[in-house]
Design a protein around this motif. Sequence first.
Motif, mmCIF file in Angstrom:
data_model
loop_
_atom_site.group_PDB
_atom_site.id
_atom_site.type_symbol
_atom_site.label_atom_id
_atom_site.label_comp_id
_atom_site.label_asym_id
_atom_site.label_seq_id
_atom_site.Cartn_x
_atom_site.Cartn_y
_atom_site.Cartn_z
ATOM 1 N N ILE A 14 -33.802 5.414 2.212
ATOM 2 C CA ILE A 14 -35.110 4.779 2.073
ATOM 3 C C ILE A 14 -35.236 3.711 3.154
ATOM 4 O O ILE A 14 -34.356 2.861 3.297
ATOM 5 N N LYS A 15 -36.337 3.757 3.905
ATOM 6 C CA LYS A 15 -36.585 2.721 4.911
ATOM 7 C C LYS A 15 -36.907 1.424 4.176
ATOM 8 O O LYS A 15 -37.778 1.400 3.310
ATOM 9 N N ILE A 16 -36.182 0.367 4.550
ATOM 10 C CA ILE A 16 -36.286 -0.877 3.795
ATOM 11 C C ILE A 16 -35.977 -2.073 4.676
ATOM 12 O O ILE A 16 -35.285 -1.951 5.682
ATOM 13 N N LEU A 17 -36.484 -3.230 4.294
ATOM 14 C CA LEU A 17 -36.213 -4.488 4.988
ATOM 15 C C LEU A 17 -35.148 -5.269 4.230
ATOM 16 O O LEU A 17 -35.050 -5.170 2.999
ATOM 17 N N SER A 18 -34.368 -6.060 4.949
ATOM 18 C CA SER A 18 -33.281 -6.806 4.305
ATOM 19 C C SER A 18 -33.797 -7.754 3.229
ATOM 20 O O SER A 18 -33.163 -7.924 2.191
ATOM 21 N N SER A 46 -36.000 2.590 -6.655
ATOM 22 C CA SER A 46 -34.562 2.388 -6.711
ATOM 23 C C SER A 46 -33.939 2.955 -5.437
ATOM 24 O O SER A 46 -34.236 4.089 -5.056
ATOM 25 N N VAL A 47 -33.104 2.150 -4.780
ATOM 26 C CA VAL A 47 -32.475 2.594 -3.540
ATOM 27 C C VAL A 47 -30.962 2.428 -3.604
ATOM 28 O O VAL A 47 -30.459 1.471 -4.178
ATOM 29 N N SER A 48 -30.275 3.392 -3.018
ATOM 30 C CA SER A 48 -28.817 3.302 -2.888
ATOM 31 C C SER A 48 -28.386 3.680 -1.472
ATOM 32 O O SER A 48 -27.369 3.228 -0.986
ATOM 33 N N MET A 49 -29.196 4.518 -0.821
ATOM 34 C CA MET A 49 -28.965 4.912 0.565
ATOM 35 C C MET A 49 -30.140 4.348 1.358
ATOM 36 O O MET A 49 -31.287 4.569 0.996
ATOM 37 N N VAL A 50 -29.842 3.597 2.427
ATOM 38 C CA VAL A 50 -30.903 2.896 3.143
ATOM 39 C C VAL A 50 -30.947 3.272 4.619
ATOM 40 O O VAL A 50 -29.954 3.707 5.192
ATOM 41 N N TRP A 51 -32.120 3.069 5.198
ATOM 42 C CA TRP A 51 -32.362 3.205 6.638
ATOM 43 C C TRP A 51 -32.940 1.867 7.047
ATOM 44 O O TRP A 51 -33.989 1.457 6.558
ATOM 45 N N MET A 52 -32.237 1.160 7.927
ATOM 46 C CA MET A 52 -32.661 -0.166 8.357
ATOM 47 C C MET A 52 -32.615 -0.246 9.872
ATOM 48 O O MET A 52 -31.933 0.549 10.526
ATOM 49 N N GLN A 53 -33.351 -1.195 10.423
ATOM 50 C CA GLN A 53 -33.349 -1.435 11.865
ATOM 51 C C GLN A 53 -33.252 -2.928 12.108
ATOM 52 O O GLN A 53 -33.752 -3.725 11.316
ATOM 53 N N LYS A 94 -28.650 -5.640 21.250
ATOM 54 C CA LYS A 94 -29.144 -4.264 21.128
ATOM 55 C C LYS A 94 -30.017 -4.153 19.880
ATOM 56 O O LYS A 94 -29.766 -4.795 18.862
ATOM 57 N N TYR A 95 -31.057 -3.322 19.954
ATOM 58 C CA TYR A 95 -31.899 -3.032 18.793
ATOM 59 C C TYR A 95 -31.468 -1.662 18.291
ATOM 60 O O TYR A 95 -31.497 -0.679 19.045
ATOM 61 N N VAL A 96 -31.025 -1.591 17.032
ATOM 62 C CA VAL A 96 -30.422 -0.367 16.507
ATOM 63 C C VAL A 96 -31.025 0.025 15.166
ATOM 64 O O VAL A 96 -31.606 -0.792 14.453
ATOM 65 N N MET A 97 -30.856 1.304 14.844
ATOM 66 C CA MET A 97 -31.141 1.780 13.499
ATOM 67 C C MET A 97 -29.814 2.135 12.872
ATOM 68 O O MET A 97 -28.872 2.527 13.564
ATOM 69 N N VAL A 98 -29.751 1.963 11.561
ATOM 70 C CA VAL A 98 -28.543 2.313 10.827
ATOM 71 C C VAL A 98 -28.934 2.931 9.494
ATOM 72 O O VAL A 98 -29.861 2.464 8.836
ATOM 73 N N MET A 99 -28.266 4.017 9.163
ATOM 74 C CA MET A 99 -28.402 4.599 7.829
ATOM 75 C C MET A 99 -27.070 4.389 7.145
ATOM 76 O O MET A 99 -26.011 4.519 7.773
ATOM 77 N N ARG A 127 -39.734 -2.382 17.190
ATOM 78 C CA ARG A 127 -39.855 -3.635 16.432
ATOM 79 C C ARG A 127 -41.252 -3.793 15.837
ATOM 80 O O ARG A 127 -41.405 -4.172 14.683
ATOM 81 N N LYS A 128 -42.263 -3.534 16.658
ATOM 82 C CA LYS A 128 -43.649 -3.679 16.200
ATOM 83 C C LYS A 128 -43.967 -2.711 15.067
ATOM 84 O O LYS A 128 -44.681 -3.048 14.132
#
Length: 142
Positions: A14-18, A46-53, A94-99, A127-128
């Motif tokens: 799930i794409k989510i913010l910290s 409900s989230v357990s697996m995340v996609w963040m940047q 560096k600007y990264v994505m992480v799952m 970022r935008k």
Amino acid sequence: MSKNDEGSGRPLPIKILSGQLRDGTSKGLNDNMECSVRVANSRSISVSMVWMQGTVLEAKLDRNMVLLLDETGTFVVQGVNNIPKGKPCLSQGKYVMVMGVLQATSPEPVIRAVKMADLTKNAAIHRKMWKLEVEDLQQLST
């Protein structure tokens, strides 16, 4: 309820913010952690697996982790030395994505990386768009 990847039984990231994770209600430990977060229209998912940047603030390769910053705060990514092709992502700035799998939400979110990618080449656009992507997809998830 988290949606599953067809056939595997694993939840989809799930794409989510910290900040959403920090403000959410978590239960469980480590690989069984779930967090209930508020999204549009006061609903929760409900989230357990995340996609963040985010932007790499600090890489601690001797501790197998990096500290990232998104629009809402910092979060820790563990297991970075185990990610194929992940090393180029681990430089400060560096600007990264992480799952990854949610490990903790307090005092700051911690995830165990499954995949990382360097988005630095088009970081300004990423970022935008990131917060808008997160909001849009969360509305579709509810």
